[in-house]
Design an enzyme around this catalytic site. Structure first.
Site, mmCIF file in Angstrom:
data_model
loop_
_atom_site.group_PDB
_atom_site.id
_atom_site.type_symbol
_atom_site.label_atom_id
_atom_site.label_comp_id
_atom_site.label_asym_id
_atom_site.label_seq_id
_atom_site.Cartn_x
_atom_site.Cartn_y
_atom_site.Cartn_z
ATOM 1 N N TRP A 199 -12.125 -24.254 35.663
ATOM 2 C CA TRP A 199 -12.522 -24.508 36.994
ATOM 3 C C TRP A 199 -12.167 -26.065 37.440
ATOM 4 O O TRP A 199 -11.317 -26.553 38.110
ATOM 5 C CB TRP A 199 -13.961 -24.453 37.409
ATOM 6 C CG TRP A 199 -14.525 -23.066 37.394
ATOM 7 C CD1 TRP A 199 -13.536 -21.818 37.549
ATOM 8 C CD2 TRP A 199 -15.704 -22.358 37.730
ATOM 9 N NE1 TRP A 199 -14.505 -21.028 37.385
ATOM 10 C CE2 TRP A 199 -15.769 -21.359 37.895
ATOM 11 C CE3 TRP A 199 -17.156 -23.321 37.936
ATOM 12 C CZ2 TRP A 199 -16.763 -20.349 37.953
ATOM 13 C CZ3 TRP A 199 -18.057 -22.656 38.166
ATOM 14 C CH2 TRP A 199 -18.212 -20.814 38.076
ATOM 15 N N TYR A 250 -6.441 -22.966 32.438
ATOM 16 C CA TYR A 250 -7.329 -22.019 32.753
ATOM 17 C C TYR A 250 -8.577 -22.976 32.911
ATOM 18 O O TYR A 250 -9.135 -23.646 32.218
ATOM 19 C CB TYR A 250 -7.669 -20.971 31.654
ATOM 20 C CG TYR A 250 -8.607 -20.014 32.231
ATOM 21 C CD1 TYR A 250 -8.415 -18.840 32.921
ATOM 22 C CD2 TYR A 250 -10.058 -20.241 31.768
ATOM 23 C CE1 TYR A 250 -9.573 -18.057 33.359
ATOM 24 C CE2 TYR A 250 -10.991 -19.205 32.155
ATOM 25 C CZ TYR A 250 -10.782 -18.132 32.939
ATOM 26 O OH TYR A 250 -11.910 -17.331 33.587
#
Length: 390
Positions: free
Chosen positions: A98, A96
């Site tokens: 960016w 998980y």
């Protein structure tokens, strides 16, 4: 980062950005910061004897630097062992986050692409930003418009709204970032455009500075996690005083009679009035009633920050916000209705890009198992047990 006229890398703000983030100044330190891990390292006992080594345990042993080839061999061997002993479902490919503003080097996408080529993995679903909203909206309005896209633009709000009510504020600090990177920081410009056009703001938040001072927002301090009580009391006032749009409700919604029975207390014996909400929200009952009347007199747009739904029963503020907007009868009118996420990330309130950005195909994951990201700890502590989802 972009390149200047001489072609050299530059960490200055992009030309034309009206509100550049000071965070760009930290980018120059990423490659040399002492906290950066520059080489693969492996826990000492695992390196010597593998997974069954025991040793002092994670967090108690030193890490040993190894070559990239050695690290890749260790990772490949473990993946093969897990696939052989337990199947691909035992591989959790959540990854998980960016990780990168780019698309090719987007770590999550690359991990999923790789794992799909070796038979798949147990995936993570949802996110920490707006998972509860993402689940409840399709049940309430049929899709996710107003959450991940389809937001009313700042331009439309400036041209048509009379009152913008911000549950959770619209803090400028959150508008410094967006998935994929930011070329133009637009939150401050959007707020100021509305202000110049004569739009009034009310910030419903425990924090006074949840919106820039230049917006001239009225501050309605509210006890944390009491937003739903306040919204219900506003709805109660609208209905009790006949300020709700019954024609809109009859044409575009279902369930109003059931909702009204909950509001007036005929369903459970508790009227969700301003007097009921006042001690819960720590807002005077008279203020709540006056606020509801003001909303009914104006072209009113209701905003809700993603942060409000990051709690137990986080779907409730989203549902209550939509119900309140429906009572006002302005959903679909320019400058009216609702939206979630303004001030939660840059880009919310900007016109959407008509084409998808480039990305690598990730293939197909044949494994159907998944774990909601916020339930990872539960899955580890209670392996094999069922969980509620959607």
């Amino acid at each position: 980062m972009f390149r200047d006229a001489a072609g050299a890398p530059s960490f200055a703000a992009l030309p034309g950005d009206p509100d550049p983030s000071p965070m760009v100044e930290s980018l120059r330190d990423i490659g040399t910061d002492p906290a950066r891990i520059l080489h693969p390292v492996v826990r000492e006992s695992f390196l010597r004897k593998g997974r069954a080594a025991g040793g002092a345990g994670r967090g108690r042993e030193p890490f040993v630097r190894v070559s990239w080839d050695a690290a890749l061999d260790l990772a490949a061997a473990e993946l093969d062992r897990v696939r052989a002993e337990h199947g691909n479902e035992a591989i959790y490919g959540g990854s998980y986050g960016w990780a990168s503003a780019g698309r090719f080097h987007h770590a999550q996408s690359q991990v999923h692409r790789f794992l799909n080529t070796i038979g798949g993995y147990t995936r993570s679903v949802q996110n920490y930003s707006f998972a509860a909203a993402d689940i409840i909206l399709p049940h309430v309005i049929g899709d996710r418009r107003g959450l991940t896209g389809g937001h009313t633009s700042w331009t439309v709000l400036a041209g048509h709204a009379g009152l913008i009510v911000m549950f959770g504020g619209a803090p400028r600090r959150n508008g410094q970032v967006a998935a994929g990177g930011v070329i133009r920081h637009s939150l401050r410009d959007g707020l100021l455009a509305c202000r110049r056009a004569g739009v009034d703001f009310v910030s419903v938040s425990p924090m006074r500075d949840d919106v820039i001072a230049e917006a001239g927002a009225e501050w309605l301090p509210v006890r944390p996690n009491s937003d739903v009580a306040l919204m219900l009391a506003l709805a109660h006032t609208l209905v009790a005083e006949g300020l709700h749009d019954r024609a809109f409700l009859d044409r575009y919604t279902v369930g109003f009679d059931r909702f009204r029975a909950y509001l007036d207390g005929s369903a459970d014996g508790v009227a969700k009035s301003a007097d009921w909400a006042a001690p819960l929200a720590e807002v005077p009952a008279g203020t709540i009633r006056a606020f509801a009347r003001r909303m009914a007199r104006s072209r009113t747009f209701l905003m809700m920050a993603w942060s409000l739904q990051r709690a137990d029963h986080g779907e409730q503020p989203c549902w209550a916000l939509i119900a309140l907007a429906a009572l006002l009868g302005q959903i679909g009118l320019p400058g009216g209705g609702f939206g979630l996420g303004y001030g939660s990330a840059n880009g919310v309130g900007n016109p959407g890009c008509p084409v998808a950005w480039p990305s690598l195909p990730q293939g197909t994951n044949p494994v159907g198992a998944f774990i909601p990201v916020a339930r990872v700890a539960d899955m580890l502590l209670k392996p094999g047990e069922p969980f509620d989802f959607n």
